[in-house]
Design a protein around this motif. Structure first.
Motif, mmCIF file in Angstrom:
data_model
loop_
_atom_site.group_PDB
_atom_site.id
_atom_site.type_symbol
_atom_site.label_atom_id
_atom_site.label_comp_id
_atom_site.label_asym_id
_atom_site.label_seq_id
_atom_site.Cartn_x
_atom_site.Cartn_y
_atom_site.Cartn_z
ATOM 1 N N GLU A 134 54.899 37.611 43.741
ATOM 2 C CA GLU A 134 54.282 37.999 42.467
ATOM 3 C C GLU A 134 55.366 38.525 41.515
ATOM 4 O OE1 GLU A 134 51.399 38.063 40.605
ATOM 5 O OE2 GLU A 134 52.628 39.226 39.204
ATOM 6 N N ASP A 169 43.028 33.012 29.333
ATOM 7 C CA ASP A 169 42.740 32.040 30.380
ATOM 8 C C ASP A 169 42.858 30.656 29.741
ATOM 9 O OD1 ASP A 169 42.238 31.313 32.971
ATOM 10 O OD2 ASP A 169 40.142 31.899 32.985
ATOM 11 N N THR A 214 43.257 33.991 42.495
ATOM 12 C CA THR A 214 43.465 32.671 43.115
ATOM 13 C C THR A 214 44.471 32.763 44.255
ATOM 14 O OG1 THR A 214 43.153 31.671 40.953
ATOM 15 C CG2 THR A 214 44.090 30.264 42.646
ATOM 16 N N THR A 220 36.678 40.647 32.746
ATOM 17 C CA THR A 220 35.488 41.492 32.740
ATOM 18 C C THR A 220 34.746 41.383 34.076
ATOM 19 O OG1 THR A 220 34.427 39.756 31.429
ATOM 20 C CG2 THR A 220 35.096 41.705 30.256
ATOM 21 N N THR A 236 43.631 38.655 36.145
ATOM 22 C CA THR A 236 42.608 39.240 37.034
ATOM 23 C C THR A 236 42.455 40.751 36.833
ATOM 24 O OG1 THR A 236 43.096 37.488 38.622
ATOM 25 C CG2 THR A 236 41.774 39.321 39.415
ATOM 26 N N LYS A 245 32.657 39.421 35.812
ATOM 27 C CA LYS A 245 31.271 39.052 36.093
ATOM 28 C C LYS A 245 31.332 37.828 36.994
ATOM 29 C CE LYS A 245 29.205 39.263 31.718
ATOM 30 N NZ LYS A 245 29.318 38.680 30.379
#
Ligand SMILES: Cc1cc2nc3c(=O)[nH]c(=O)nc-3n(C[C@H](O)[C@H](O)[C@H](O)COP(=O)(O)OP(=O)(O)OC[C@H]3O[C@@H](n4cnc5c(N)ncnc54)[C@H](O)[C@@H]3O)c2cc1C
Length: 506
Positions: free
Chosen positions: A64, A332, A45, A77, A73, A79
């Motif tokens: 960060e 998440d 993001t 996985t 992140t 996808k």
């Protein structure tokens, strides 16, 4: 984090992505620097958002706390799919059709943005079909409804007679031409691109305070202060208490294991609707990735190592010969309306923004959020983003919110009771374990990791729930709002901005 799983001594808790990531340098922190936009958090993001601003000629800094991709992140996985297990029907059940339609449009734009970006910047990306499947009669009904909902929202889904998996299924639907990639190769390309456009990405800077009443906004951190016209909080769960997002979203953790499985990998990206979830994809020439066995952060009665081992057992049964290489875990946040929160933060004076709540579908959602925020601040017109804002709270969402808060309250009570009910002194646990107890009236969390015993106050510094030991990751996890801490109490992730209190140092 790299550590081994007891029953699989050669299996380390480090994601395949972290183990194979490109080198990413940090820029230097400059105290009192002035930027147009400060973005907090270098996950997908934060970095896509930063790039959109940098491309528009703005002076951006990404701050960060750990390293690029360190939290969700780098442990996803990855996808990139608009067909998202049962998510589309969830969105439709909690919103109007117009909002669900706008959600799909945002996802499609996110998918195409990523694929285009990867092609233009030589980041390997593979177009794959996305398949949602069931193995039970009940699950087949969910898949069937998913088919009708996806069609209603304009997606060209197809039913499959044969899902292409090595075990029986009761239903399966497919959306062609979705995608998958190595998420940290993508982040590395974004960082380089941000720099080419004059921006900076600085690791090891934990933001602890944002003063929006000042103009420019003051951003306080462990390294000093910087100033910006706008601040965008892209920290997964927002770190600031404005808006109380930690009381609205449910933090959900889940596990993944990669395997060397030459010659027997299904070609598509799969996800089951039955529980426990099984998420399946390939990577490179011979890797197979299996995800699943999730739970709300800190809310598990069993060993989390057992959940990783269960993924290994399941995979070996279904893909004979598969040998595990890496195991990892991440979390998440599930929002009440099933649609992410994206936009200005309450009490941020129109200068502080956030994006959160992707509920394990963050690749497309992060890009949709970044496009929304760029539209908000730079003045673009993103039609679907405007419709998403017209969300209303339906009674179903209110009822579920009450249930979620009752669950949080019960975990508060359970944690305090368990810690205080224990009368004997807390002994050092065996290697890799953590125990709760009390000293006087103080709840204590004691763990032994790599031969070192640490005693901490068991009270989460965020909102005072009692933490729970996670043996797979050797961390203390908070069942209330999802903050996580290493065995020595240092902060890993979640809404907390403080570490746990150590009791064994002066
Ligand atoms: C197990 C799992 C599998 C998933 N699989 C998929 C999938 O296949 N497809 C999909 O689309 N989505 C998937 N998701 C979801 C997706 O990975 C996430 O939604 C997405 O990575 C979130 O990105 P982010 O940038 O918002 O957060 P993050 O990647 O967590 O980035 C936030 C950053 O903020 C930093 N930060 C936090 N606090 C501070 C602070 N105070 N100061 C400075 N920095 C701070 C953190 O260190 C972190 O690097 C999955 C999620 C999980 C948990």
């Amino acid at each position: 984090m790299s550590m081994s799983i007891a029953a699989q001594p050669n299996l380390t808790m480090q994601s395949l992505w972290e183990a194979t990531k490109p080198h990413i340098e940090s820029d230097d922190f400059e105290a009192d620097a002035r930027y147009d936009e400060v973005i907090v958090g270098a996950g997908i993001t934060g970095l896509v958002t930063a790039l959109l601003f940098a491309r528009a000629g703005r002076r951006v800094a990404v701050l960060e706390a750990r390293h690029v991709g360190a939290v969700t992140t780098g442990n996803t996985t990855a996808k990139i799919s608009v067909l998202q297990a049962a998510r589309l029907q969830d969105v439709l059940d909690h919103n109007t059709k117009a909002v669900a339609q706008a959600y799909v449009e945002g996802q499609l734009e996110g998918l195409e943005w990523i694929v285009r970006y990867c092609r233009d910047h030589d980041v390997p990306v593979q177009r794959k079909d996305s398949i949602t499947y069931a193995t039970t009669f009940e699950g087949a009904k969910v898949v069937d409804r998913g088919f009708h909902v996806a069609q209603k929202l304009g997606l060209p889904v197809e039913r499959l007679e044969d899902a292409g998996l090595p075990f029986p299924t009761t239903a399966a639907i497919r959306l062609r031409d979705q995608a998958q990639f190595h998420p940290l190769e993508f982040l590395a390309a974004l960082v380089a691109d941000i720099r080419r456009h004059g921006g900076v990405v600085i690791e090891g800077v934990r933001v602890t305070k944002v003063k929006a009443s000042a103009k420019p906004v003051m951003v306080g951190s462990n390294r000093g202060e910087v100033y910006a016209d706008h601040v965008i909080v892209a920290t997964g769960m927002p770190i600031l208490d404005r808006g109380l997002y930690w009381a609205k979203e449910t933090p959900k953790r889940s596990y993944a294991v990669s395997f060397r499985a030459p010659g027997q990998r299904p070609d598509g990206m799969y996800i089951s609707v039955d529980q426990p979830t099984r998420s399946i994809r390939s990577y490179g020439d011979d890797q197979l990735i299996i995800g699943g066995n999730g739970h709300v952060v800190g809310r598990h009665e069993d060993s989390t190592t057992g959940r990783v081992e269960d993924l290994v057992t399941w995979t070996k049964e279904n893909f004979p010969g598969a040998e595990p290489t890496n195991a990892w875990s991440a979390q998440d946040y599930e929002p009440p309306h099933k649609v992410p929160f994206v936009g200005w933060m309450p009490r941020g004076r129109g200068r502080v923004f956030l994006a959160t709540g992707y509920n394990k579908w963050g690749m497309t959602n992060a890009v949709a959020a970044a496009l929304t925020l760029a539209g908000d601040i730079l003045g673009g017109h993103v039609t679907w983003a405007k419709v998403l804002r017209r969300r209303i709270t339906l009674p179903k969402t209110i009822a579920e919110g009450i249930g979620a808060n009752l669950a949080v309250a019960s975990w508060y009570a359970r944690g305090w009771w368990r810690a205080l009910a224990r009368l004997q002194p807390v002994e050092a646990p065996e290697e890799g374990q953590g125990v709760l107890g009390r000293e006087g009236l103080r709840p204590v969390a004691k763990s032994t990791v790599d031969g070192m015993t640490c005693a901490l106050s068991a009270i989460c510094p965020h909102q005072h729930a009692i933490v729970q030991w996670n043996d797979a990751e050797r961390s203390w996890d908070c069942p209330a709002h999802g903050s996580r801490f290493a065995a020595d109490g240092s902060l890993l992730e979640g809404p907390s901005i403080k570490p746990m209190k150590r009791l064994d140092v002066g």
